[in-house]
Design an enzyme around this catalytic site. Structure first.
Site, PDB file in Angstrom:
ATOM      1  N   TYR A  31      19.229  36.197  28.475  1.00  0.00           N
ATOM      2  CA  TYR A  31      20.255  35.999  29.498  1.00  0.00           C
ATOM      3  C   TYR A  31      21.229  37.164  29.525  1.00  0.00           C
ATOM      4  O   TYR A  31      21.192  38.052  28.656  1.00  0.00           O
ATOM      5  CB  TYR A  31      20.977  34.667  29.288  1.00  0.00           C
ATOM      6  CG  TYR A  31      22.014  34.641  28.170  1.00  0.00           C
ATOM      7  CD1 TYR A  31      21.649  34.638  26.831  1.00  0.00           C
ATOM      8  CD2 TYR A  31      23.379  34.607  28.466  1.00  0.00           C
ATOM      9  CE1 TYR A  31      22.607  34.596  25.813  1.00  0.00           C
ATOM     10  CE2 TYR A  31      24.337  34.553  27.472  1.00  0.00           C
ATOM     11  CZ  TYR A  31      23.949  34.551  26.150  1.00  0.00           C
ATOM     12  OH  TYR A  31      24.901  34.511  25.151  1.00  0.00           O
ATOM     13  N   ARG A  50      20.811  46.407  29.546  1.00  0.00           N
ATOM     14  CA  ARG A  50      20.791  45.515  28.373  1.00  0.00           C
ATOM     15  C   ARG A  50      19.792  44.377  28.595  1.00  0.00           C
ATOM     16  O   ARG A  50      19.097  43.961  27.662  1.00  0.00           O
ATOM     17  CB  ARG A  50      22.203  44.972  28.104  1.00  0.00           C
ATOM     18  CG  ARG A  50      22.296  44.194  26.808  1.00  0.00           C
ATOM     19  CD  ARG A  50      23.732  43.862  26.432  1.00  0.00           C
ATOM     20  NE  ARG A  50      24.333  42.885  27.330  1.00  0.00           N
ATOM     21  CZ  ARG A  50      25.583  42.435  27.224  1.00  0.00           C
ATOM     22  NH1 ARG A  50      26.378  42.891  26.258  1.00  0.00           N
ATOM     23  NH2 ARG A  50      26.066  41.557  28.067  1.00  0.00           N
ATOM     24  N   ARG A  98       2.466  23.207  25.998  1.00  0.00           N
ATOM     25  CA  ARG A  98       3.215  23.576  24.800  1.00  0.00           C
ATOM     26  C   ARG A  98       2.322  24.220  23.746  1.00  0.00           C
ATOM     27  O   ARG A  98       1.425  23.572  23.193  1.00  0.00           O
ATOM     28  CB  ARG A  98       3.926  22.355  24.208  1.00  0.00           C
ATOM     29  CG  ARG A  98       4.823  22.732  23.031  1.00  0.00           C
ATOM     30  CD  ARG A  98       5.552  21.557  22.421  1.00  0.00           C
ATOM     31  NE  ARG A  98       6.355  22.014  21.295  1.00  0.00           N
ATOM     32  CZ  ARG A  98       5.877  22.219  20.059  1.00  0.00           C
ATOM     33  NH1 ARG A  98       4.606  21.999  19.795  1.00  0.00           N
ATOM     34  NH2 ARG A  98       6.671  22.686  19.102  1.00  0.00           N
ATOM     35  N   HIS A 100       3.057  27.647  20.875  1.00  0.00           N
ATOM     36  CA  HIS A 100       4.028  28.689  20.522  1.00  0.00           C
ATOM     37  C   HIS A 100       3.650  30.048  21.107  1.00  0.00           C
ATOM     38  O   HIS A 100       4.503  30.785  21.585  1.00  0.00           O
ATOM     39  CB  HIS A 100       4.173  28.815  19.008  1.00  0.00           C
ATOM     40  CG  HIS A 100       4.885  27.654  18.370  1.00  0.00           C
ATOM     41  ND1 HIS A 100       4.414  26.369  18.435  1.00  0.00           N
ATOM     42  CD2 HIS A 100       6.037  27.600  17.671  1.00  0.00           C
ATOM     43  CE1 HIS A 100       5.252  25.565  17.789  1.00  0.00           C
ATOM     44  NE2 HIS A 100       6.254  26.288  17.318  1.00  0.00           N
ATOM     45  N   LYS A 146      19.759  39.470  23.718  1.00  0.00           N
ATOM     46  CA  LYS A 146      20.635  38.399  24.221  1.00  0.00           C
ATOM     47  C   LYS A 146      19.749  37.184  24.526  1.00  0.00           C
ATOM     48  O   LYS A 146      19.418  36.895  25.683  1.00  0.00           O
ATOM     49  CB  LYS A 146      21.441  38.888  25.434  1.00  0.00           C
ATOM     50  CG  LYS A 146      22.749  38.129  25.628  1.00  0.00           C
ATOM     51  CD  LYS A 146      23.717  38.919  26.478  1.00  0.00           C
ATOM     52  CE  LYS A 146      24.914  38.130  26.962  1.00  0.00           C
ATOM     53  NZ  LYS A 146      25.769  37.537  25.959  1.00  0.00           N
ATOM     54  N   GLU A 179      30.007  40.583  14.093  1.00  0.00           N
ATOM     55  CA  GLU A 179      30.639  40.264  15.382  1.00  0.00           C
ATOM     56  C   GLU A 179      31.135  38.840  15.335  1.00  0.00           C
ATOM     57  O   GLU A 179      31.154  38.223  14.274  1.00  0.00           O
ATOM     58  CB  GLU A 179      29.634  40.478  16.528  1.00  0.00           C
ATOM     59  CG  GLU A 179      28.396  39.601  16.410  1.00  0.00           C
ATOM     60  CD  GLU A 179      27.398  39.777  17.550  1.00  0.00           C
ATOM     61  OE1 GLU A 179      27.775  40.251  18.630  1.00  0.00           O
ATOM     62  OE2 GLU A 179      26.221  39.413  17.348  1.00  0.00           O
ATOM     63  N   LEU A 203      25.231  42.083  19.133  1.00  0.00           N
ATOM     64  CA  LEU A 203      24.987  42.297  20.555  1.00  0.00           C
ATOM     65  C   LEU A 203      25.791  43.514  21.012  1.00  0.00           C
ATOM     66  O   LEU A 203      26.997  43.574  20.753  1.00  0.00           O
ATOM     67  CB  LEU A 203      25.405  41.065  21.371  1.00  0.00           C
ATOM     68  CG  LEU A 203      24.990  41.232  22.828  1.00  0.00           C
ATOM     69  CD1 LEU A 203      23.534  40.844  23.009  1.00  0.00           C
ATOM     70  CD2 LEU A 203      25.875  40.449  23.751  1.00  0.00           C
TER      71      LEU A 203
HETATM   72  N1  PDD Z   1      28.817  36.489  25.168  1.00  0.00           N
HETATM   73  N2  PDD Z   1      28.402  39.196  20.907  1.00  0.00           N
HETATM   74  C1  PDD Z   1      27.854  38.018  21.259  1.00  0.00           C
HETATM   75  C2  PDD Z   1      27.044  37.268  20.258  1.00  0.00           C
HETATM   76  C3  PDD Z   1      28.051  37.520  22.566  1.00  0.00           C
HETATM   77  O1  PDD Z   1      27.489  36.348  22.932  1.00  0.00           O
HETATM   78  C4  PDD Z   1      28.855  38.263  23.473  1.00  0.00           C
HETATM   79  C5  PDD Z   1      29.120  37.806  24.874  1.00  0.00           C
HETATM   80  C6  PDD Z   1      29.405  39.491  23.060  1.00  0.00           C
HETATM   81  C7  PDD Z   1      30.254  40.353  23.978  1.00  0.00           C
HETATM   82  O2  PDD Z   1      29.466  41.033  24.935  1.00  0.00           O
HETATM   83  P1  PDD Z   1      30.058  41.453  26.356  1.00  0.00           P
HETATM   84  O3  PDD Z   1      31.275  42.255  26.117  1.00  0.00           O
HETATM   85  O4  PDD Z   1      28.974  42.226  27.021  1.00  0.00           O
HETATM   86  O5  PDD Z   1      30.381  40.139  27.082  1.00  0.00           O
HETATM   87  C8  PDD Z   1      29.150  39.920  21.760  1.00  0.00           C
HETATM   88  C9  PDD Z   1      28.906  36.001  26.519  1.00  0.00           C
HETATM   89  C10 PDD Z   1      30.241  36.207  27.153  1.00  0.00           C
HETATM   90  C11 PDD Z   1      28.406  34.559  26.552  1.00  0.00           C
HETATM   91  O6  PDD Z   1      27.440  34.292  25.851  1.00  0.00           O
HETATM   92  O7  PDD Z   1      28.963  33.744  27.302  1.00  0.00           O
END
Ligand code: PDD
Length: 287
Positions: A31, A50, A98, A100, A146, A179, A203
């Protein structure tokens, strides 16, 4: 609210996905979250890059080229209320029996995009900062993807909520900070901004990039390197960034004040620079 699902624009109430969707069964998808200011999509090219990195990471072909994504997203923003919005873009490997292993031959991926109003962070949060806790980073080794499989992040964020806090800051191997559960984290020490490197353990945040660019452009000392656990606990200031939260000060960590316990000078500087950038660049699409 109008959403986009597999080629159609629909009221959200009318949108549905088959139960055998691999996103539902396995969390097999990726996503993006993209902010929109004054109806201009911020850094779409970077977000699409990304997204491509995430798709490559799960070996899923991108169902659209950049021009097609731009058209779909532009249309969705136009159909929804609010000048400031945030887009949620979600692609799964599709619907299949289903198993994997990937369906062979591949099936049509499921593509879902929605856009919600993006409120500015409340004044109280800017004034007081937020409280965070720390926890062991027990996620996998591809945090640069992501992934929609967010159960570790969900459990880690809930730990913060259960403690009456806003976010959980993650510590890998009891050694270094990576993070937040859904955000990037910066440490400030002796006037210098410290940021962890964009590797497989975090991320690569788009807001993280903006903050480092603003620091570079405005002569703010900064360094990208591993940030050790001890540095987190002895920081003068801690900052949190994400597309939906912008830049926030973390004023309490594990129940103790960070520095003075109030948003500090680095926060004030970067927050002001970020607001100027939003007004002069993001709202005018000149990034
Ligand atoms: N999340 N790290 C993680 C694990 C995240 O899920 C996010 C953002 C960030 C920050 O990335 P960015 O600056 O590109 O938003 C860092 C979004 C906002 C979410 O999952 O809703």
């Amino acid at each position: 609210m109008t959403i986009y699902l597999n080629g159609q624009y629909l009221p959200i109430e009318e949108a549905s996905v088959p139960v055998l969707d691999r996103g539902f069964i396995f969390g097999d998808g990726v996503y993006e979250v993209i902010p929109v200011y004054s109806r201009r999509v911020f850094r779409l090219a970077e977000h699409l890059r990304r997204l491509q990195h995430s798709l490559d990471g799960i070996k899923l072909a991108n169902p659209h080229n950049d021009a097609e994504w731009t058209r779909i997203i532009g249309e969705l923003v136009a159909r929804n209320d609010g000048d400031d919005q945030y887009l949620y873009l979600h692609i799964t490997r599709g619907v299949a029996k289903r198993d994997h292993a990937f369906p062979n031959p591949p099936v049509t991926p499921t593509i879902f995009v929605m856009s919600s109003p993006l409120p500015a962070p409340p004044a109280a949060l800017l004034h007081n900062g937020i409280a965070c806790i720390t926890a062991a980073d027990n996620r996998w080794l591809r945090c640069d993807i992501k992934s929609i499989a967010l159960l570790p992040n969900v459990l880690l964020r809930q730990m913060a909520v259960d403690a009456g806090c806003a976010e959980t800051i993650l510590i890998r191997d009891n050694e270094f900070m990576t993070e937040g559960a859904a955000s990037n984290i910066f440490v400030v020490k002796d006037g210098k901004l410290l940021a962890p490197p964009k590797d497989n353990l975090m991320l690569p945040g788009i807001t993280y990039d903006v903050v480092l660019e603003l620091a570079a452009a405005n002569g703010i000392p900064h360094e990208v390197r591993r940030v050790m656990k001890e540095e987190l606990f002895t920081a003068d200031e801690l900052l949190l960034t994400s597309s939906t939260k912008e830049v926030l000060a973390i004023t309490q960590l594990d129940g103790k004040p960070v520095g003075s316990g109030k948003p500090g000078a680095m926060f004030a500087r970067l927050h002001a620079l970020y607001q100027d950038f939003k007004r002069d660049v993001m709202r005018k699409n000149q990034d």
